[in-house]
Design an enzyme around this catalytic site. Sequence first.
Site, PDB file in Angstrom:
ATOM      1  N   ARG A   7     -25.166  72.790  44.766  1.00  9.53           N
ATOM      2  CA  ARG A   7     -24.115  73.411  45.583  1.00  9.53           C
ATOM      3  C   ARG A   7     -23.813  72.505  46.774  1.00  9.53           C
ATOM      4  O   ARG A   7     -22.675  72.349  47.190  1.00  9.53           O
ATOM      5  CB  ARG A   7     -24.545  74.816  46.071  1.00  9.53           C
ATOM      6  CG  ARG A   7     -23.614  75.381  47.134  1.00  9.53           C
ATOM      7  CD  ARG A   7     -23.712  76.883  47.354  1.00  9.53           C
ATOM      8  NE  ARG A   7     -25.043  77.426  47.279  1.00  9.53           N
ATOM      9  CZ  ARG A   7     -25.983  77.299  48.235  1.00  9.53           C
ATOM     10  NH1 ARG A   7     -25.729  76.658  49.351  1.00  9.53           N
ATOM     11  NH2 ARG A   7     -27.175  77.845  48.066  1.00  9.53           N
ATOM     12  N   LYS A  10      -2.440  72.204  40.319  1.00  9.81           N
ATOM     13  CA  LYS A  10      -1.033  71.872  40.071  1.00  9.81           C
ATOM     14  C   LYS A  10      -0.848  70.368  39.812  1.00  9.81           C
ATOM     15  O   LYS A  10      -1.412  69.855  38.877  1.00  9.81           O
ATOM     16  CB  LYS A  10      -0.200  72.398  41.250  1.00  9.81           C
ATOM     17  CG  LYS A  10      -0.535  73.842  41.660  1.00  9.81           C
ATOM     18  CD  LYS A  10      -0.207  74.811  40.559  1.00  9.81           C
ATOM     19  CE  LYS A  10      -0.538  76.285  40.772  1.00  9.81           C
ATOM     20  NZ  LYS A  10      -1.408  76.778  41.779  1.00  9.81           N
ATOM     21  N   TYR A  65       2.898  80.924  49.819  1.00 14.40           N
ATOM     22  CA  TYR A  65       2.411  81.400  48.519  1.00 14.40           C
ATOM     23  C   TYR A  65       1.893  82.837  48.664  1.00 14.40           C
ATOM     24  O   TYR A  65       1.176  83.156  49.619  1.00 14.40           O
ATOM     25  CB  TYR A  65       1.302  80.441  48.034  1.00 14.40           C
ATOM     26  CG  TYR A  65       0.563  80.939  46.833  1.00 14.40           C
ATOM     27  CD1 TYR A  65       1.227  81.142  45.627  1.00 14.40           C
ATOM     28  CD2 TYR A  65      -0.789  81.233  46.889  1.00 14.40           C
ATOM     29  CE1 TYR A  65       0.561  81.623  44.515  1.00 14.40           C
ATOM     30  CE2 TYR A  65      -1.471  81.702  45.779  1.00 14.40           C
ATOM     31  CZ  TYR A  65      -0.789  81.903  44.599  1.00 14.40           C
ATOM     32  OH  TYR A  65      -1.461  82.379  43.510  1.00 14.40           O
ATOM     33  N   ASP A  68      -0.032  73.120  53.471  1.00 15.07           N
ATOM     34  CA  ASP A  68      -0.256  73.281  52.037  1.00 15.07           C
ATOM     35  C   ASP A  68       0.684  72.291  51.344  1.00 15.07           C
ATOM     36  O   ASP A  68       1.900  72.484  51.320  1.00 15.07           O
ATOM     37  CB  ASP A  68       0.063  74.736  51.647  1.00 15.07           C
ATOM     38  CG  ASP A  68      -0.231  75.020  50.180  1.00 15.07           C
ATOM     39  OD1 ASP A  68      -0.184  74.071  49.372  1.00 15.07           O
ATOM     40  OD2 ASP A  68      -0.481  76.193  49.846  1.00 15.07           O
TER      41      ASP A  68
HETATM   42  C1  LIG Z   1       1.593  76.515  47.124  1.00 12.72           C
HETATM   43  C2  LIG Z   1       0.321  77.116  46.616  1.00 12.72           C
HETATM   44  N1  LIG Z   1      -0.741  77.167  47.423  1.00 12.72           N
HETATM   45  C3  LIG Z   1      -1.916  77.712  47.002  1.00 12.72           C
HETATM   46  C4  LIG Z   1      -2.039  78.250  45.753  1.00 12.72           C
HETATM   47  C5  LIG Z   1      -3.348  78.861  45.333  1.00 12.72           C
HETATM   48  O1  LIG Z   1      -4.017  78.000  44.477  1.00 12.72           O
HETATM   49  P1  LIG Z   1      -5.021  78.487  43.320  1.00 12.72           P
HETATM   50  O2  LIG Z   1      -4.218  79.262  42.337  1.00 12.72           O
HETATM   51  O3  LIG Z   1      -5.578  77.191  42.792  1.00 12.72           O
HETATM   52  O4  LIG Z   1      -6.057  79.324  43.991  1.00 12.72           O
HETATM   53  C6  LIG Z   1      -0.960  78.205  44.865  1.00 12.72           C
HETATM   54  C7  LIG Z   1      -1.064  78.771  43.515  1.00 12.72           C
HETATM   55  O5  LIG Z   1      -0.094  78.914  42.808  1.00 12.72           O
HETATM   56  C8  LIG Z   1       0.263  77.630  45.320  1.00 12.72           C
HETATM   57  O6  LIG Z   1       1.346  77.581  44.528  1.00 12.72           O
END
Ligand SMILES: Cc1ncc(COP(=O)(O)O)c(C=O)c1O
Length: 401
Positions: free
Chosen positions: A68, A217, A120, A192
């Site tokens: 971990r 992504k 998001y 982000d």
């Molecule tokens: C812009 C954005 N930030 C964060 C996330 C969250 O990521 P995760 O689904 O890997 O937890 C997403 C998921 O679609 C996203 O599109």
Amino acid sequence: MATEVETKPQDTTAGDAKKKKAPGFSTLCIHAGNAPEPATGSVTFPIYQTSTYVQEGLGKNKGFEYARTQNPTRMRLEENLAALEGGVGARAFASGMAAITAISTFLKQGDHVVCSNMTYGGTYRYYTRILAKFGVTFDFVDTADIEAVRRAIRPETRMLHLESPTNPTMRLADIAALSELAHRVGAIVVVDNTFASPYLQRPIELGADIVMHSTTKFLGGHSDTVGGAAIAKSKEHLEWLGFVQNSSGAILSPMDSWLVLRGIKTLVVRMERHEENGRAVAEHLARHAKVRSVHYPGLPSHPQHALAKKQMSGFGAMMSFELGSFENAGRFLERLKVCSLGESLGGVETLISHPASMTHGSIPEAERNRLGVTPGLVRISVGIEDVADLLADLDQALEAI
Ligand SMILES: Cc1ncc(COP(=O)(O)O)c(C=O)c1O
């Protein structure tokens, strides 16, 4: 023979004649963190699928005690991500949301956060349903509007959370200008960067303190892993994120770390094709009689096209477009053959979604409409297929309207 690449962020001290020229972005994608494994010379760094490490004696080990806390595969990915984003280091987490959760531990009771109102949905849910329980307060504002952010920032604002471009309306935040505003009150700026990837946008260079990704992504790129990362500009922030990673334990697994490390090796060639196809699809849709509007930062009609040109090195593969009604969107989506209906983005395959009923379904309808997430809005993550096939598929599906 190029086996090891200097992966530290470029030293900008003027007048250092001996300074090495920093490697280019493609070279970093392939070589940063990817020096061959020392025991065998394996060119691809192995997946260290282990939970613990044998120690030589009491207090004597090779720097690895428990997985971990330290895992070589994860550490290689972290090294790679730090180089791509120009940070001092990175921490990889079990998902994008786990990375956001770890970053949120910079906050405490009484702190205030300004966040993009088109963030998001999972981030919004975490902030409002979980973090708010611990006495953190939030203002969700249109971060495309600098004045709105200025008005929302207060002396107790400790974090500005930006997403640029936003999902699904593709609004941008001026990262440099907003970072400056937030820093005036000592707030941390978190960006982000999932939609853009470091290939298109490097927020730390624009003034951000922490960059986060859903590595699920574009970084992973093949729709086969869920993960997240936080990349820090300062050692102090990196140390805290490492402490949280180990203490709360939402680590990225060795297999997922390896998949992302592998995915990043082709980030540049994938992004070049995503970009080429993205522009072609956006221009095609913008000319189509059945499409009422297209939201894509690369189109001159986008209200922030100039900002996109300034802070991004391309416009990417994410866009949304308006078909006028829920029924039109439904008829169109049902007819698609090459493009798949699905909730994620950033993979090699074209994914289409209907934000109002999928990703943004939990937002009340009136609020959704106010934010531009209308019943006729469709979002595309344009993949790297032959663009002629994508355009033909979109055209035949648009005939259903
Ligand atoms: C812009 C954005 N930030 C964060 C996330 C969250 O990521 P995760 O689904 O890997 O937890 C997403 C998921 O679609 C996203 O599109």
